[in-house]
Design a protein around this motif. Structure first.
Motif, PDB file in Angstrom:
ATOM      1  N   VAL A  59       0.856  -1.182   0.000  1.00  0.00           N
ATOM      2  CA  VAL A  59       0.000   0.000   0.000  1.00  0.00           C
ATOM      3  C   VAL A  59       0.893   1.233   0.000  1.00  0.00           C
ATOM      4  N   ALA A  60       0.630   2.165  -0.899  1.00  0.00           N
ATOM      5  CA  ALA A  60       1.460   3.360  -1.029  1.00  0.00           C
ATOM      6  C   ALA A  60       1.327   4.243   0.203  1.00  0.00           C
ATOM      7  N   SER A  61       2.442   4.816   0.638  1.00  0.00           N
ATOM      8  CA  SER A  61       2.440   5.706   1.794  1.00  0.00           C
ATOM      9  C   SER A  61       1.828   7.052   1.431  1.00  0.00           C
ATOM     10  N   PRO A  62       0.941   7.591   2.274  1.00  0.00           N
ATOM     11  CA  PRO A  62       0.400   8.928   2.011  1.00  0.00           C
ATOM     12  C   PRO A  62       1.455  10.017   2.202  1.00  0.00           C
ATOM     13  N   TYR A  63       2.590   9.660   2.780  1.00  0.00           N
ATOM     14  CA  TYR A  63       3.640  10.644   3.045  1.00  0.00           C
ATOM     15  C   TYR A  63       4.828  10.470   2.098  1.00  0.00           C
ATOM     16  N   ALA A  64       4.659   9.636   1.079  1.00  0.00           N
ATOM     17  CA  ALA A  64       5.752   9.351   0.148  1.00  0.00           C
ATOM     18  C   ALA A  64       6.241  10.586  -0.612  1.00  0.00           C
ATOM     19  N   PRO A  65       5.368  11.490  -1.064  1.00  0.00           N
ATOM     20  CA  PRO A  65       5.879  12.649  -1.818  1.00  0.00           C
ATOM     21  C   PRO A  65       6.851  13.505  -1.010  1.00  0.00           C
ATOM     22  N   GLU A  66       6.529  13.753   0.265  1.00  0.00           N
ATOM     23  CA  GLU A  66       7.430  14.555   1.105  1.00  0.00           C
ATOM     24  C   GLU A  66       8.752  13.828   1.339  1.00  0.00           C
ATOM     25  N   LEU A  67       8.669  12.517   1.585  1.00  0.00           N
ATOM     26  CA  LEU A  67       9.875  11.746   1.849  1.00  0.00           C
ATOM     27  C   LEU A  67      10.766  11.685   0.610  1.00  0.00           C
ATOM     28  N   ALA A  68      10.148  11.627  -0.571  1.00  0.00           N
ATOM     29  CA  ALA A  68      10.916  11.541  -1.820  1.00  0.00           C
ATOM     30  C   ALA A  68      11.742  12.792  -2.071  1.00  0.00           C
ATOM     31  N   ARG A  69      11.348  13.899  -1.450  1.00  0.00           N
ATOM     32  CA  ARG A  69      12.090  15.152  -1.651  1.00  0.00           C
ATOM     33  C   ARG A  69      13.323  15.255  -0.753  1.00  0.00           C
ATOM     34  N   MET A  70      13.503  14.288   0.146  1.00  0.00           N
ATOM     35  CA  MET A  70      14.636  14.334   1.063  1.00  0.00           C
ATOM     36  C   MET A  70      15.762  13.421   0.589  1.00  0.00           C
ATOM     37  N   PRO A  71      16.967  13.956   0.445  1.00  0.00           N
ATOM     38  CA  PRO A  71      18.099  13.072   0.155  1.00  0.00           C
ATOM     39  C   PRO A  71      18.265  12.065   1.291  1.00  0.00           C
ATOM     40  N   VAL A  72      18.584  10.831   0.938  1.00  0.00           N
ATOM     41  CA  VAL A  72      18.749   9.794   1.961  1.00  0.00           C
ATOM     42  C   VAL A  72      19.904   8.886   1.562  1.00  0.00           C
ATOM     43  N   THR A  73      20.663   8.472   2.546  1.00  0.00           N
ATOM     44  CA  THR A  73      21.736   7.517   2.306  1.00  0.00           C
ATOM     45  C   THR A  73      21.726   6.500   3.433  1.00  0.00           C
ATOM     46  N   THR A  74      22.312   5.347   3.184  1.00  0.00           N
ATOM     47  CA  THR A  74      22.368   4.302   4.202  1.00  0.00           C
ATOM     48  C   THR A  74      23.813   3.864   4.405  1.00  0.00           C
ATOM     49  N   ARG A  75      24.094   3.406   5.596  1.00  0.00           N
ATOM     50  CA  ARG A  75      25.407   2.828   5.887  1.00  0.00           C
ATOM     51  C   ARG A  75      25.270   1.929   7.103  1.00  0.00           C
TER      52      ARG A  75
END
Length: 311
Positions: free
Chosen positions: A3-19
């Motif tokens: 199910v698609a997140s209702p908050y996905a558009p805002e999250l997509a605008r944030m750079p994210v990296t993992t380590r």
């Protein structure tokens, strides 16, 4: 089907990296979010470091709806999976409160060293609120400029509005511990039990939002390393609460509580605020223990107002 997140558009605008950071024997998987870039130089220049600690049986995904609303210049937001949950491997110690506190203090020291001039803010939800409170209390605690506790466990869970439900949960986990390990793991990750828990906690009447919440729980609520981890952490979650540390938390603290929280009654949240030297309480109406899923926009607005008060 996801199910698609209702908050996905805002999250997509944030750079994210993992380590992955080795901390106290755990290969701790970390997600970092920030508007200014996430290389070593950006970490050094961050004006605000936000360390986010999720709740019991969750992982970093749970607080992403709140994180998505905190896309501010100069913010570096660090969200680890707790050891033994999500994709982080277990500690080389018992997964009780002491084990998680020791881990969080070591983890915070590592990420603080990368942003030496940043204001440090630490956020904890539910069980994460207990870990955070114990980690910042007293002279040996993590030095922070501010703390935010979302759905704080302000009183013993057995005395909450649904103390009977907590006792049923204890029986469920005791059964999971008593049967053979393979069967215990199956029982503790049962989709039926996950659905029951999700339906009980969700208060919103918005059907698409409820479907997404249930999907989130089914996708991430059973991502634990083994039976021992989930049982140890459960005992810690029902045997401790934030009020034990309240008087020794000197950092300015924001408590974001809910009027329909099944775990902590609202009166206990007011008592917690009064017991803390410097605390502000914001109560959200018509929501329960899932503020991070149901009301992340309001939670983030409260955090903004707390961290950037009008001059």
């Amino acid at each position: 089907m996801t199910v698609a997140s209702p908050y996905a558009p805002e999250l997509a605008r944030m750079p994210v990296t993992t380590r992955v950071l080795p901390v106290r024997g755990s290969d701790t998987h970390v997600w970092e979010y920030g508007s200014g870039g996430l290389d070593d130089e950006a970490r050094r220049e961050a004006g605000t470091l936000v360390i986010v600690v999720h709740g019991y049986r969750g992982d970093h995904h749970g607080l992403e709806p709140v994180i998505a609303q905190l896309n501010r210049p100069g913010y570096r937001i660090v969200a680890p999976d707790l050891p033994g949950f999500g994709v982080s491997t277990p500690l080389d110690a018992v997964h009780d409160l002491d084990g998680y506190v020791d881990w969080l203090r070591a983890f915070a020291e590592l990420v603080r060293a990368e942003s030496p001039d940043a204001r440090v803010v630490i956020v904890g939800h539910s069980f994460g609120s207990i870990v955070v409170a114990a980690s910042i209390a007293g002279p040996s605690g993590i030095p922070v400029d501010a703390a935010v506790l979302i759905n704080p466990i302000a009183a013993p869970a057995l005395k909450g509005p649904r103390g009977v439900m907590t006792r049923i949960a204890i029986g469920y986990y005791q059964l999971g511990a008593a049967v053979p390990e393979k069967l215990g793991h199956v029982l503790l990750s049962s989709p039926v039990m996950v659905q029951v828990i999700s339906v009980t906690m969700a208060k919103t009447k918005n059907r698409p939002l409820r479907r997404w919440i249930h999907d989130q729980h089914h996708r991430y609520f059973s991502a634990f390393a083994n039976r021992t981890v989930v049982l140890d952490a459960f005992r810690a979650s029902v045997s401790n609460d934030v009020s034990e540390y309240a008087e020794r938390i000197t950092a300015p603290t924001l408590l974001i509580a809910a009027d329909k929280d099944d775990i902590t009654p609202l009166a206990a949240q007011h008592r917690l605020q009064e017991a803390m030297p410097d605390a502000r309480l914001v109560v959200l109406d018509d929501v329960g223990h899932l503020i991070h899923y149901e009301r992340p926009i309001e939670a983030a607005a409260a955090i903004d107002a707390f961290l950037e008060p009008a001059s």
